[in-house]
Design an enzyme around this catalytic site. Structure first.
Site, PDB file in Angstrom:
ATOM      1  N   HIS A  18       0.653  -1.172   0.362  1.00 17.01           N
ATOM      2  CA  HIS A  18       0.138  -0.404   0.069  1.00 17.01           C
ATOM      3  C   HIS A  18       1.088   1.494   0.049  1.00 17.01           C
ATOM      4  O   HIS A  18       0.603   2.118  -1.077  1.00 17.01           O
ATOM      5  CB  HIS A  18      -0.230   0.019   1.338  1.00 17.01           C
ATOM      6  CG  HIS A  18      -2.387  -1.410   1.636  1.00 17.01           C
ATOM      7  ND1 HIS A  18      -2.079  -2.301   2.348  1.00 17.01           N
ATOM      8  CD2 HIS A  18      -2.138  -2.421   0.394  1.00 17.01           C
ATOM      9  CE1 HIS A  18      -3.404  -2.882   2.204  1.00 17.01           C
ATOM     10  NE2 HIS A  18      -3.431  -2.951   1.028  1.00 17.01           N
ATOM     11  N   LYS A  42     -17.877  -7.064   8.264  1.00 17.85           N
ATOM     12  CA  LYS A  42     -16.524  -7.206   8.011  1.00 17.85           C
ATOM     13  C   LYS A  42     -15.914  -7.901   9.184  1.00 17.85           C
ATOM     14  O   LYS A  42     -16.083  -6.331   9.976  1.00 17.85           O
ATOM     15  CB  LYS A  42     -15.410  -6.976   7.051  1.00 17.85           C
ATOM     16  CG  LYS A  42     -14.761  -7.579   6.416  1.00 17.85           C
ATOM     17  CD  LYS A  42     -13.790  -6.792   4.850  1.00 17.85           C
ATOM     18  CE  LYS A  42     -13.225  -7.520   4.473  1.00 17.85           C
ATOM     19  NZ  LYS A  42     -12.350  -6.468   3.877  1.00 17.85           N
ATOM     20  N   ARG A  91      -1.929  -6.501  -8.392  1.00 14.14           N
ATOM     21  CA  ARG A  91      -0.833  -7.138  -8.115  1.00 14.14           C
ATOM     22  C   ARG A  91      -0.840  -7.777  -9.145  1.00 14.14           C
ATOM     23  O   ARG A  91       0.336  -8.085 -10.003  1.00 14.14           O
ATOM     24  CB  ARG A  91      -0.744  -7.831  -6.668  1.00 14.14           C
ATOM     25  CG  ARG A  91      -0.476  -6.966  -5.650  1.00 14.14           C
ATOM     26  CD  ARG A  91      -1.045  -7.472  -4.457  1.00 14.14           C
ATOM     27  NE  ARG A  91      -2.359  -7.388  -4.330  1.00 14.14           N
ATOM     28  CZ  ARG A  91      -2.977  -7.453  -3.254  1.00 14.14           C
ATOM     29  NH1 ARG A  91      -2.887  -8.061  -2.057  1.00 14.14           N
ATOM     30  NH2 ARG A  91      -4.653  -7.147  -3.315  1.00 14.14           N
TER      31      ARG A  91
HETATM   32  P1  ADP Z   1      -9.958  -4.496   0.266  1.00 12.20           P
HETATM   33  O1  ADP Z   1     -10.396  -4.913   0.825  1.00 12.20           O
HETATM   34  O2  ADP Z   1     -10.973  -2.775  -0.767  1.00 12.20           O
HETATM   35  O3  ADP Z   1      -9.557  -5.547  -1.570  1.00 12.20           O
HETATM   36  P2  ADP Z   1      -6.884  -4.002   0.549  1.00 12.20           P
HETATM   37  O4  ADP Z   1      -7.331  -3.054   1.911  1.00 12.20           O
HETATM   38  O5  ADP Z   1      -6.335  -4.792   0.508  1.00 12.20           O
HETATM   39  O6  ADP Z   1      -8.422  -3.655   0.660  1.00 12.20           O
HETATM   40  O7  ADP Z   1      -6.756  -3.844  -0.659  1.00 12.20           O
HETATM   41  C1  ADP Z   1      -6.338  -1.747  -1.026  1.00 12.20           C
HETATM   42  C2  ADP Z   1      -5.627  -0.900  -2.175  1.00 12.20           C
HETATM   43  O8  ADP Z   1      -4.014  -1.641  -2.754  1.00 12.20           O
HETATM   44  C3  ADP Z   1      -6.274  -2.074  -3.510  1.00 12.20           C
HETATM   45  O9  ADP Z   1      -6.541  -1.221  -5.108  1.00 12.20           O
HETATM   46  C4  ADP Z   1      -5.589  -3.750  -3.723  1.00 12.20           C
HETATM   47  O10 ADP Z   1      -5.371  -4.530  -4.481  1.00 12.20           O
HETATM   48  C5  ADP Z   1      -3.936  -2.745  -2.554  1.00 12.20           C
HETATM   49  N1  ADP Z   1      -3.450  -3.990  -2.626  1.00 12.20           N
HETATM   50  C6  ADP Z   1      -3.051  -4.441  -1.467  1.00 12.20           C
HETATM   51  N2  ADP Z   1      -1.508  -4.669  -1.341  1.00 12.20           N
HETATM   52  C7  ADP Z   1      -1.213  -4.161  -2.572  1.00 12.20           C
HETATM   53  C8  ADP Z   1       0.198  -4.730  -2.951  1.00 12.20           C
HETATM   54  N3  ADP Z   1       0.651  -5.944  -2.086  1.00 12.20           N
HETATM   55  N4  ADP Z   1       0.930  -3.828  -3.353  1.00 12.20           N
HETATM   56  C9  ADP Z   1       0.398  -3.140  -4.413  1.00 12.20           C
HETATM   57  N5  ADP Z   1      -0.758  -2.541  -4.358  1.00 12.20           N
HETATM   58  C10 ADP Z   1      -1.884  -3.192  -2.893  1.00 12.20           C
END
Ligand code: ADP
Length: 160
Positions: A18, A42, A91
């Site tokens: 992130h 959730k 990803r």
């Molecule tokens: P959600 O519950 O919406 O999937 P996340 O917290 O898992 O929320 O992710 C938020 C955003 O960050 C999404 O666009 C996800 O694809 C992106 N994301 C999550 N992990 C990574 C990573 N390792 N590298 C790049 N982007 C990521």
């Protein structure tokens, strides 16, 4: 006009993946609102307040980043906060399929908002909040997967 983007997610917890996307996006936007989604259905490991606290710590010296929370539709949050861009990270092909559906629905609901996708760097492409959570729950050291500014020992998760 100020270019404002919303980066929505659950961030349970916020990871280096992130962080990487947001730091790179700072060259595209004037302001980024990291919006932690509140979903009563959730079950989260870290409370909403803890997740916001962790993210704020990472960007405490970056005035162009705002940490907020929201309930309801992401596009409504964007409109109410003057954000014309929705930022997401990609990803894998699975991420793409998921994001494509959401992105197209969002476009139909709010044509004025553009979704912007950044590809993760290869070294972050396997980092995923649910795996990081599992490591923490099982007493492992997950520090290399979360931003350097987050000391996981300072935060308590909700045991289940
Ligand atoms: P959600 O519950 O919406 O999937 P996340 O917290 O898992 O929320 O992710 C938020 C955003 O960050 C999404 O666009 C996800 O694809 C992106 N994301 C999550 N992990 C990574 C990573 N390792 N590298 C790049 N982007 C990521």
């Amino acid at each position: 006009m100020k270019k404002v983007a919303v980066f929505p997610g659950s961030f349970d917890p916020f990871t280096r993946g992130h962080e990487g996307i947001i730091r790179r996006a700072l060259s595209l936007f004037d302001e980024i609102i990291i919006a932690v989604g509140v979903n009563a259905l959730k079950k989260n490991f870290y409370s909403l307040e803890t997740r916001k606290e962790m993210i704020s710590k990472v960007f405490e010296n970056e005035p162009r980043i705002i940490v907020d929370q929201y309930e309801g539709l992401t596009v409504d949050f964007c409109i109410n906060n003057g954000a014309a861009f929705l930022l997401r990270g990609l990803r894998t092909a699975a991420d793409f399929e998921f994001e494509r559906a959401i992105g197209q629905v969002n476009k139909a609901m709010a044509p004025g908002i553009e979704s912007v996708f950044l590809l993760t760097v290869p070294e972050h492409s396997f980092i995923n909040s649910s795996i990081v959570r599992d490591i923490i729950k099982n007493g492992g050291d997950a520090s290399r997967f979360v931003p350097a500014a987050i000391n996981l020992k300072d935060y308590k998760g909700i045991e289940d």
